[in-house]
Motif scaffolding. Structure first.
Motif, PDB file in Angstrom:
ATOM      1  N   TYR A 196      -7.482  -2.313  16.085  1.00  0.00           N
ATOM      2  CA  TYR A 196      -8.449  -3.301  15.636  1.00  0.00           C
ATOM      3  C   TYR A 196      -7.740  -4.167  14.604  1.00  0.00           C
ATOM      4  CZ  TYR A 196     -11.888  -0.256  17.785  1.00  0.00           C
ATOM      5  OH  TYR A 196     -12.595   0.496  18.683  1.00  0.00           O
ATOM      6  N   ARG A 197      -7.728  -5.452  14.858  1.00  0.00           N
ATOM      7  CA  ARG A 197      -6.929  -6.342  14.028  1.00  0.00           C
ATOM      8  C   ARG A 197      -7.786  -6.995  12.963  1.00  0.00           C
ATOM      9  NH1 ARG A 197      -3.510  -8.881  19.092  1.00  0.00           N
ATOM     10  NH2 ARG A 197      -2.469  -6.928  19.627  1.00  0.00           N
ATOM     11  N   ALA A 198      -7.132  -7.281  11.854  1.00  0.00           N
ATOM     12  CA  ALA A 198      -7.814  -7.879  10.708  1.00  0.00           C
ATOM     13  C   ALA A 198      -8.480  -9.192  11.097  1.00  0.00           C
ATOM     14  CB  ALA A 198      -6.826  -8.100   9.582  1.00  0.00           C
ATOM     15  N   THR A 199      -9.639  -9.445  10.503  1.00  0.00           N
ATOM     16  CA  THR A 199     -10.391 -10.665  10.832  1.00  0.00           C
ATOM     17  C   THR A 199     -10.485 -11.621   9.652  1.00  0.00           C
ATOM     18  OG1 THR A 199     -12.424  -9.476  10.270  1.00  0.00           O
ATOM     19  CG2 THR A 199     -11.769  -9.503  12.581  1.00  0.00           C
ATOM     20  N   THR A 200      -9.794 -11.331   8.558  1.00  0.00           N
ATOM     21  CA  THR A 200      -9.807 -12.239   7.406  1.00  0.00           C
ATOM     22  C   THR A 200      -8.376 -12.556   7.013  1.00  0.00           C
ATOM     23  OG1 THR A 200      -9.807 -10.452   5.763  1.00  0.00           O
ATOM     24  CG2 THR A 200     -11.947 -11.191   6.579  1.00  0.00           C
ATOM     25  N   ASP A 201      -8.190 -13.678   6.342  1.00  0.00           N
ATOM     26  CA  ASP A 201      -6.853 -14.073   5.896  1.00  0.00           C
ATOM     27  C   ASP A 201      -6.333 -13.134   4.822  1.00  0.00           C
ATOM     28  OD1 ASP A 201      -6.907 -16.221   7.632  1.00  0.00           O
ATOM     29  OD2 ASP A 201      -7.709 -17.609   6.119  1.00  0.00           O
ATOM     30  N   GLU A 202      -7.236 -12.582   4.024  1.00  0.00           N
ATOM     31  CA  GLU A 202      -6.804 -11.709   2.927  1.00  0.00           C
ATOM     32  C   GLU A 202      -6.320 -10.356   3.446  1.00  0.00           C
ATOM     33  OE1 GLU A 202      -9.730 -13.206   3.088  1.00  0.00           O
ATOM     34  OE2 GLU A 202      -9.456 -14.825   1.611  1.00  0.00           O
ATOM     35  N   CYS A 203      -6.916  -9.884   4.504  1.00  0.00           N
ATOM     36  CA  CYS A 203      -6.580  -8.556   5.032  1.00  0.00           C
ATOM     37  C   CYS A 203      -5.657  -8.703   6.231  1.00  0.00           C
ATOM     38  CB  CYS A 203      -7.851  -7.808   5.430  1.00  0.00           C
ATOM     39  SG  CYS A 203      -7.532  -6.170   6.140  1.00  0.00           S
ATOM     40  N   GLY A 263      -0.401  13.550  18.053  1.00  0.00           N
ATOM     41  CA  GLY A 263      -1.003  12.570  17.154  1.00  0.00           C
ATOM     42  C   GLY A 263      -0.109  12.338  15.950  1.00  0.00           C
ATOM     43  N   ARG A 264      -0.604  11.553  15.002  1.00  0.00           N
ATOM     44  CA  ARG A 264       0.193  11.257  13.823  1.00  0.00           C
ATOM     45  C   ARG A 264      -0.713  10.745  12.702  1.00  0.00           C
ATOM     46  NH1 ARG A 264       0.798   5.574  13.808  1.00  0.00           N
ATOM     47  NH2 ARG A 264       0.347   4.612  15.834  1.00  0.00           N
ATOM     48  N   ALA A 265      -0.210  10.833  11.495  1.00  0.00           N
ATOM     49  CA  ALA A 265      -0.905  10.236  10.364  1.00  0.00           C
ATOM     50  C   ALA A 265      -0.704   8.728  10.403  1.00  0.00           C
ATOM     51  CB  ALA A 265      -0.371  10.811   9.055  1.00  0.00           C
ATOM     52  N   VAL A 266      -1.690   7.984   9.931  1.00  0.00           N
ATOM     53  CA  VAL A 266      -1.613   6.528   9.960  1.00  0.00           C
ATOM     54  C   VAL A 266      -1.862   5.955   8.575  1.00  0.00           C
ATOM     55  CG1 VAL A 266      -2.266   6.286  12.381  1.00  0.00           C
ATOM     56  CG2 VAL A 266      -4.042   6.404  10.642  1.00  0.00           C
ATOM     57  N   SER A 267      -1.314   4.755   8.350  1.00  0.00           N
ATOM     58  CA  SER A 267      -1.469   4.080   7.062  1.00  0.00           C
ATOM     59  C   SER A 267      -2.876   3.503   6.932  1.00  0.00           C
ATOM     60  CB  SER A 267      -0.440   2.962   6.926  1.00  0.00           C
ATOM     61  OG  SER A 267       0.870   3.453   7.073  1.00  0.00           O
ATOM     62  N   GLN A 268      -3.303   3.330   5.702  1.00  0.00           N
ATOM     63  CA  GLN A 268      -4.593   2.714   5.432  1.00  0.00           C
ATOM     64  C   GLN A 268      -4.405   1.518   4.516  1.00  0.00           C
ATOM     65  OE1 GLN A 268      -7.698   5.456   4.146  1.00  0.00           O
ATOM     66  NE2 GLN A 268      -8.306   5.519   6.285  1.00  0.00           N
ATOM     67  N   PRO A 269      -5.210   0.474   4.719  1.00  0.00           N
ATOM     68  CA  PRO A 269      -5.069  -0.730   3.896  1.00  0.00           C
ATOM     69  C   PRO A 269      -5.771  -0.573   2.554  1.00  0.00           C
ATOM     70  CG  PRO A 269      -6.842  -1.020   5.445  1.00  0.00           C
ATOM     71  CD  PRO A 269      -6.230   0.324   5.758  1.00  0.00           C
ATOM     72  N   PHE A 277       0.850  -1.178   0.000  1.00  0.00           N
ATOM     73  CA  PHE A 277       0.000   0.000   0.000  1.00  0.00           C
ATOM     74  C   PHE A 277       0.890   1.233   0.000  1.00  0.00           C
ATOM     75  CE2 PHE A 277       0.811  -1.408   4.281  1.00  0.00           C
ATOM     76  CZ  PHE A 277       1.197  -0.252   4.937  1.00  0.00           C
ATOM     77  N   LEU A 278       0.358   2.326  -0.446  1.00  0.00           N
ATOM     78  CA  LEU A 278       1.079   3.590  -0.457  1.00  0.00           C
ATOM     79  C   LEU A 278       0.167   4.659   0.113  1.00  0.00           C
ATOM     80  CD1 LEU A 278       3.590   5.220  -1.270  1.00  0.00           C
ATOM     81  CD2 LEU A 278       2.481   5.669  -3.448  1.00  0.00           C
ATOM     82  N   VAL A 279       0.638   5.343   1.122  1.00  0.00           N
ATOM     83  CA  VAL A 279      -0.149   6.393   1.748  1.00  0.00           C
ATOM     84  C   VAL A 279       0.307   7.739   1.199  1.00  0.00           C
ATOM     85  CG1 VAL A 279      -0.793   7.453   3.931  1.00  0.00           C
ATOM     86  CG2 VAL A 279      -0.341   5.001   3.817  1.00  0.00           C
ATOM     87  N   PRO A 280      -0.578   8.510   0.617  1.00  0.00           N
ATOM     88  CA  PRO A 280      -0.185   9.834   0.167  1.00  0.00           C
ATOM     89  C   PRO A 280       0.158  10.719   1.358  1.00  0.00           C
ATOM     90  CG  PRO A 280      -2.557   9.565   0.034  1.00  0.00           C
ATOM     91  CD  PRO A 280      -1.991   8.213   0.365  1.00  0.00           C
ATOM     92  N   VAL A 281       0.776  11.839   1.093  1.00  0.00           N
ATOM     93  CA  VAL A 281       1.141  12.759   2.166  1.00  0.00           C
ATOM     94  C   VAL A 281      -0.101  13.122   2.971  1.00  0.00           C
ATOM     95  CG1 VAL A 281       2.039  15.042   2.710  1.00  0.00           C
ATOM     96  CG2 VAL A 281       3.110  13.680   0.917  1.00  0.00           C
ATOM     97  N   ALA A 282      -0.028  12.930   4.290  1.00  0.00           N
ATOM     98  CA  ALA A 282      -1.151  13.236   5.169  1.00  0.00           C
ATOM     99  C   ALA A 282      -0.765  14.391   6.082  1.00  0.00           C
ATOM    100  CB  ALA A 282      -1.533  12.015   5.994  1.00  0.00           C
ATOM    101  N   GLU A 283      -1.598  15.392   6.122  1.00  0.00           N
ATOM    102  CA  GLU A 283      -1.355  16.538   6.979  1.00  0.00           C
ATOM    103  C   GLU A 283      -2.034  16.319   8.320  1.00  0.00           C
ATOM    104  OE1 GLU A 283       0.642  18.863   6.139  1.00  0.00           O
ATOM    105  OE2 GLU A 283       0.903  18.260   4.048  1.00  0.00           O
TER     106      GLU A 283
END
Length: 297
Positions: free
Chosen positions: A130-137, A61-67, A22-28
């Motif tokens: 919150y942790r992923a609940t599927t094998d794919e994620c 606080g901080r910016a966080v990655s998204q799946p 994944f790639l997270v764009p610049v987050a302000e």
């Protein structure tokens, strides 16, 4: 009173060799506000100080990655699938409100100093995963939803037994538990906060003497850290701590030089400090013996 005003820019990228990337764009990320502190002290005599203090604190606080939403948010509702974890770009600041009552005393013709404190700390907007609940994620998200209360007492003393012998000691007892959680976070109200042992203590003893008119010393330090949880969200909670560290240092001062022999973890305690990535344990450093040389200019 303190005013804060910050702005941050973050960019993150996933490991291309992972199950997915994944790639997270610049987050302000920005926030401004104020924190406050008030202290009231009373000195009934020259050897006694009593005080009460209320204070606030915060952590940036901080910016966080998204799946990848196609894998982790299949129904496109803005939540990590099968959880109440919101997919957000920013993790806000978490805050504490602290109350402290204490006393500082000097006794026995100033040869003994004694400090004691009782405190309560409320930690709000604590980041909770919150942790992923599927094998794919294979992903986790963080939200500012947790609350923790810590209550405890601390005692410190330093005693000059003789001109050559001194003793210092510290004891603490703490109760830290979650007071607010969400249903699917894996944490329940009343669960203990991770990495927060109930008890800690240390004892130091130092003896000074002369060797052929040169000042010398020998000192030992004994530190105890009680048992604590490693991860409040694990169903089978692993623990860390519950160990004693013994150290020894002996040296001599010759003019501007100090030569000393030292030993750390003399009992060679072998125990877990914490777990990295919830799997790999990080252990105490084994016994270490050495020589140190210092020169004062």
């Amino acid at each position: 009173a303190r005013h804060f005003d910050y702005e941050k820019s973050n960019v993150g990228a996933g490991n291309p060799g992972a199950v997915f990337s994944f790639l997270v764009p610049v987050a302000e990320d920005s926030q401004k506000g104020e924190t406050y502190k008030a202290n009231l002290s009373f000195t009934p005599n020259d050897n006694t100080l009593l005080y009460a203090q209320w204070s606030e604190g915060f952590r940036l606080g901080r910016a966080v990655s998204q799946p990848d939403a196609s894998i982790c948010d299949v129904n496109n509702d803005g939540f990590l699938d099968h959880t109440s974890g919101r997919l957000v770009r920013e993790l806000g600041s978490d805050l504490t409100e602290n109350i402290e009552l204490g006393a500082k005393l000097t006794l026995l013709d100033n040869r003994l100093t004694l400090n004691t404190t009782v405190y309560q700390m409320d930690w709000v907007d604590r980041p909770q995963s919150y942790r992923a609940t599927t094998d794919e994620c294979n992903f986790s998200v963080f939200n500012n939803v947790g609350e923790v209360r810590s209550e405890g007492v601390e005692l410190e003393l330093a005693y000059l037994v003789t001109e050559a012998l001194s003793v210092d000691m510290a004891l603490s007892y703490n109760e830290s538990e979650f007071t607010k959680t969400t249903v699917d976070s894996g944490i329940n109200v009343g669960d203990e906060l991770e990495f927060a042992p109930h008890s800690q203590a240390n004892l130091g003893v130092e003896y000074s003497f002369d060797v052929s008119a040169y000042p010398a010393f020998i000192r030992t330090d004994i530190n105890y850290r009680g048992e604590a949880e490693s991860d409040a969200q694990e169903q089978e909670m692993r623990t860390n701590g519950d160990y004693i560290l013994v150290g020894l240092r002996a040296g001599i001062n010759i003019d501007q030089w100090e030569l000393a022999l030292y030993g750390k973890n003399l009992l060679n305690e072998d125990t877990v400090i914490n777990y990295e990535n919830r799997i790999s344990p990080r252990l105490l450093r084994p016994r270490k013996l050495g020589i140190s040389v210092k020169y004062a200019f």
